[in-house]
Design an enzyme around this catalytic site. Structure first.
Site, PDB file in Angstrom:
ATOM      1  N   GLU A 339       0.835  -0.833  -0.189  1.00 34.62           N
ATOM      2  CA  GLU A 339      -0.018  -0.165   0.087  1.00 34.62           C
ATOM      3  C   GLU A 339       0.840   1.125  -0.253  1.00 34.62           C
ATOM      4  OE1 GLU A 339      -3.796  -2.044   2.100  1.00 34.62           O
ATOM      5  OE2 GLU A 339      -2.087  -0.922   3.544  1.00 34.62           O
TER       6      GLU A 339
HETATM    7  C1  NGO Z   1      -3.872  -4.815   5.008  1.00 35.29           C
HETATM    8  C2  NGO Z   1      -3.510  -4.077   5.470  1.00 35.29           C
HETATM    9  C3  NGO Z   1      -3.169  -3.637   6.414  1.00 35.29           C
HETATM   10  C4  NGO Z   1      -4.004  -3.446   7.053  1.00 35.29           C
HETATM   11  C5  NGO Z   1      -5.005  -4.499   6.789  1.00 35.29           C
HETATM   12  C6  NGO Z   1      -6.447  -5.050   7.080  1.00 35.29           C
HETATM   13  C7  NGO Z   1      -2.080  -5.566   4.271  1.00 35.29           C
HETATM   14  C8  NGO Z   1      -0.530  -6.168   4.227  1.00 35.29           C
HETATM   15  N1  NGO Z   1      -2.124  -4.207   4.238  1.00 35.29           N
HETATM   16  O1  NGO Z   1      -3.267  -5.557   4.766  1.00 35.29           O
HETATM   17  O2  NGO Z   1      -2.547  -2.234   6.999  1.00 35.29           O
HETATM   18  O3  NGO Z   1      -3.685  -3.695   8.946  1.00 35.29           O
HETATM   19  O4  NGO Z   1      -5.094  -4.777   5.836  1.00 35.29           O
HETATM   20  O5  NGO Z   1      -6.749  -6.188   7.355  1.00 35.29           O
END
Ligand code: NGO
Length: 533
Positions: A339
């Site tokens: 992200e």
């Molecule tokens: C995503 C995000 C995290 C969140 C999570 C919540 C990843 C790898 N990045 O997973 O920052 O906490 O979802 O489900």
């Protein structure tokens, strides 16, 4: 006769179970009916399912006269002490750990063909012997023995017993080398004792990797001497604005040591270049505009980025990775990489090309979330897949291409094994962005065949992440992890041929009384036939 238990004809299995019950002096009809009294557990009623089970012969009974006999290295002795520590409070027996004599419970290190984590457990009238090539195998064999004993063995006060172990042989070894659980200690901080409690619960299911998500927008959780404000300021809050917290180096070493005593390797993660607001808030110079943002206590993602063009960014990463690597006897260092929505693609690639060699310089192997495959994963790196069943074909193809080029994969599909997903719409904790994930859904998939175009050898295993935006207490951790975590552990450990939801749910149900005895919280999923008292 040795037979693979998944291929054992049902009638033979029922007959075997009836014989065992008869041998134990209990005349309950039906192999799947839980007997009312403490009787010998069938050898295959274990999670994760053992690779092969051959029931037969008399059961062994642990008594006041039982000794725990150890041979080999000091580590074998420590596993013996650990077993004694498990059994003494509830049995009330002395259970001396000794290298003298024969019979009783024996932990034997010897050359075997079942690898570093495999073991064989032989049980008969004269005793129980666990044989393994390495201490980790003895430890996993001890977890099997533990599950073969009545659930009351987990209690901390003396229980009436008896303590029978079904006669026969279990021969066992893992399908995958990487069987992980992740705990996000950034969104909410968890103390050393809370982490230890979870480690003990993971060990019961032969999990061997503990991934700690140590840095994110909401909190930096590990002391770094060369950048002290990361912890003291960046760690001073959490989601919702509570006090947060951080591990001193001594705290962290205590976690690593405790995990090692349960044969778990700790994988520390510093998520970069996104998910870095806590670091950016602690040091203004890490920001491209030189201005530190405020601390963040919300739950949005994707708004922060380290400053890719600045040299100080890499001085920072070098210091953090060096200090973290010094605290890490394990092989891996996780650099996040998910992200990075506030980092351009070109910057992301530049960043990963500069940071991965820093990890290698300090002797560690890179793990990154699977977005790392959009850059150039370093040789030997692992990518952790956290997409969904319906993630786009292009994204899956990018991961598969990396796998064909030699990047190993750890599978954490979010709509299967994210422990923070709600079970049902009514689940009071958790999120639902990846969907609702009931127990069957989290168990019923095959890591070996999950991503199209991935060579089987690229799949190193599975990991169940627990993100903690909504999780604040040990009871919350347990409610979300149990009963899904044991299913993920089974996907990682057990041969694909044992995979069978209907058989699994019966074995899983038998864990409920154990969790009750351990004082654990769990979700009583209606998909699981929990025993009624
Ligand atoms: C995503 C995000 C995290 C969140 C999570 C919540 C990843 C790898 N990045 O997973 O920052 O906490 O979802 O489900």
């Amino acid at each position: 006769m040795r037979r693979h238990h998944s291929t054992t004809p049902r009638t033979a299995r029922i007959l075997g179970s009836l014989l065992l019950l008869a041998a134990a002096g209990v005349f309950t009809v039906g192999a799947t009916t839980a007997p009312a009294k403490a009787t010998a557990t069938p050898l295959d009623r274990v999670v994760p399912a053992p690779a092969s089970v051959t029931p037969g012969g008399s059961p062994y009974r642990i008594t006041r006269d039982t000794s725990i006999r150890v041979s080999g290295t000091g580590e074998a002795r420590r596993v013996g002490e650990y077993l004694a520590g498990l059994l003494r409070p509830s049995t009330g027996y002395p259970l001396p750990v000794t290298d003298k004599g024969s019979g009783g419970i024996q932990l034997r290190l010897a050359a075997t063909t079942f690898g570093a984590e495999g073991y064989r457990l032989d049980s008969g009238r004269g005793g129980v012997t666990i044989t393994a090539s390495a201490p980790a195998g003895l430890f996993h064999g001890v977890q099997t023995l533990r599950q073969l004993l009545p659930a009351a063995v987990e209690k901390k006060s003396v229980q009436p017993g008896p303590w029978p172990v079904t006669g026969g042989t279990v021969q066992d070894a893992p399908r995958f080398p990487y069987r992980g659980a992740m705990l996000d200690v950034s969104r909410h901080f968890f103390t050393v004792d809370q982490v230890k409690r979870y480690i003990d619960q993971l060990a019961l299911y032969k999990i061997n990797e503990l991934h700690l998500h140590l840095g994110d927008d909401q909190g930096w959780r590990i002391a770094i001497d060369s950048w002290p404000r990361l912890a003291t300021y960046g760690g001073s809050t959490q989601v919702g604005g509570g006090r947060g917290g951080y591990y001193t180096k001594a705290d962290y070493q205590e976690i690593v040591r405790y995990a090692a005593s349960r044969y778990l390797e700790v994988v520390p993660e510093i998520d970069m270049p996104g998910h870095t607001n806590a670091a950016l808030a602690s040091y203004a110079e890490l920001n491209c505009d030189g201005v530190a943002p405020p601390l963040y206590t919300g739950t949005d993602v994707g708004f922060s980025s380290l400053c890719v063009p600045k040299q100080v960014t890499y001085d920072f990463v070098d210091d953090v990775v060096r200090e973290l690597a010094e605290l890490t006897p394990g092989r891996y260092l996780h650099i996040g990489g998910d992200e990075a929505h506030s980092t351009s693609h070109a910057d992301y690639v530049t960043f990963m090309n500069r940071v991965q060699p820093i990890v290698a310089k300090y002797g560690k192997t890179v793990i990154g979330w699977h977005q790392l495959t959009g850059a150039t994963p370093a040789k030997g790196a692992l990518a952790q897949y956290w997409g969904l069943d319906d993630t786009s074909a292009e994204e899956k193809a990018q991961v598969a291409q990396a796998a064909r080029n030699g990047t190993g994969l750890v599978l954490s599909p979010a709509d299967r094994v994210y422990l923070d997903m709600k079970y049902t719409a009514d689940t009071p904790l958790g999120q639902d962005w990846a969907g609702l994930v009931e127990v069957k859904r989290s168990y019923d998939w095959d890591p070996g065949a999950y991503l199209p175009g991935v060579p089987a050898s690229a799949v190193r295993g599975v990991e169940a992440p627990l993100w903690t935006e909504t999780i604040t207490r040990s009871a919350d951790i347990e409610y979300m992890a149990f009963p899904r975590l044991p299913g993920v552990a089974e996907l990682g450990w057990s041969p694909a041929a044992t995979h069978d939801w209907n058989a699994y749910r019966v074995r899983l149900a038998a864990q409920g009384p154990r969790w009750d005895a351990l004082g654990m919280t769990y979700y009583k999923s209606p998909q699981v036939p929990w025993p009624t008292r």
